[in-house]
Design an enzyme around this catalytic site. Structure first.
Site, PDB file in Angstrom:
ATOM      1  N   ASP A  59     -37.187  15.144 -15.588  1.00  0.00           N
ATOM      2  CA  ASP A  59     -36.820  14.257 -15.397  1.00  0.00           C
ATOM      3  C   ASP A  59     -36.493  14.243 -14.557  1.00  0.00           C
ATOM      4  OD1 ASP A  59     -35.395  12.101 -15.651  1.00  0.00           O
ATOM      5  OD2 ASP A  59     -33.242  13.106 -16.875  1.00  0.00           O
ATOM      6  N   LYS A  61     -36.647  11.218 -12.431  1.00  0.00           N
ATOM      7  CA  LYS A  61     -36.145  10.428 -12.042  1.00  0.00           C
ATOM      8  C   LYS A  61     -36.521   9.431 -10.231  1.00  0.00           C
ATOM      9  CE  LYS A  61     -32.435  10.137 -15.165  1.00  0.00           C
ATOM     10  NZ  LYS A  61     -32.007  11.476 -15.945  1.00  0.00           N
ATOM     11  N   THR A 118     -27.857   5.564 -19.946  1.00  0.00           N
ATOM     12  CA  THR A 118     -27.027   4.807 -21.533  1.00  0.00           C
ATOM     13  C   THR A 118     -25.580   5.420 -20.935  1.00  0.00           C
ATOM     14  OG1 THR A 118     -27.811   7.960 -21.914  1.00  0.00           O
ATOM     15  CG2 THR A 118     -28.983   6.237 -23.328  1.00  0.00           C
ATOM     16  N   ARG A 210     -25.535  18.973 -25.066  1.00  0.00           N
ATOM     17  CA  ARG A 210     -24.613  19.889 -25.046  1.00  0.00           C
ATOM     18  C   ARG A 210     -24.645  20.099 -26.830  1.00  0.00           C
ATOM     19  NH1 ARG A 210     -21.130  16.793 -20.891  1.00  0.00           N
ATOM     20  NH2 ARG A 210     -23.046  14.820 -21.217  1.00  0.00           N
TER      21      ARG A 210
END
Length: 237
Positions: A59, A61, A118, A210
């Protein structure tokens, strides 16, 4: 398409990452390697995770001019990871270049476009990005751009997933981060939902950090979330 849980390995060091993975013994996982872990430790992270037989969602981006992203993706293709992220905001030429780089390298890595994070609220988007529409419309627009540009799917919150699925079809990959159980804290995420919500609205994958990595019994928590996501409304405690 098989629904899978991706565990976010949000650890600062390779040592802590491998210590966590070793708790799962023979179980083969799908894991997310983000910027913190990759940039602080380098490609050895990918090598060590692959040695253990786990699938990798890298990830990073990526977001730059089309030629730079094309070259960067060409370089990353040698790792033969499972998923790589780029920003939809980079535009159609950048998205096409990223996908072309993977195709030319002869690997089956899925290129997935980030829509809106998000951690971004509608107010944040309007004030800071000057996008004067609803966050749902912004996400749907990015999803349309991603599909038209030939990439394999998008990352979005659960809140937009149902409409993306209707707009883009069953084969389009939709990855939902910001997944929590009802008792978990939201942390820095603003648009969150449960594994059952994600199943109901048509997500292909969910990313959970988490809630699993911070749990006293991560294996048990992982299996619980996996069952909830796979079964959706049929899940019974």
């Amino acid at each position: 398409m098989k629904k899978e849980v991706i565990i976010a390995l949000d650890f600062p060091t390779l040592e802590k990452t491998l210590e966590f993975l070793d708790k799962f013994k023979e179980e083969k996982l799908f894991v997310k390697v983000g910027m913190e872990l990759y940039l602080q430790n380098g490609p050895i992270v990918i090598d060590e995770i692959k040695k253990r037989g786990h699938k990798i969602f890298l990830d990073l981006k990526l977001h730059d001019i089309p030629n730079t992203v094309y070259s960067a993706v060409k370089g990353l293709a040698k790792f033969n990871i499972d998923i790589l992220t780029v920003h939809a905001a980079g535009g159609s030429e950048m998205l096409k270049g990223a996908k072309r780089a993977m195709t030319e390298a002869g690997v089956n890595t899925k290129v997935i476009a980030i829509t809106q994070l998000t951690s971004t609220s509608e107010e944040d988007m309007r004030k800071e990005q000057n996008i004067q529409t609803s966050i749902e419309e912004s996400v749907l627009n990015y999803a349309r751009l991603a599909k038209e540009s030939g990439v394999d799917g998008v990352v979005s919150s659960v809140l937009e997933t149902k409409k993306i699925r209707e707009q883009s079809g069953e084969e389009f990959i939709i990855i939902n981060p910001g997944i929590r159980l009802a008792e978990d804290s939201k942390g820095d995420q603003k648009r969150v939902a449960t594994p059952i919500d994600a199943n109901r609205d048509g997500a292909s994958y969910i990313v959970v950090g988490r809630s699993i990595t911070g749990n006293e019994n991560p294996e048990e928590r992982y299996r619980l979330i996996k069952n909830m996501f796979e079964m959706g409304d049929k899940y019974v405690e």
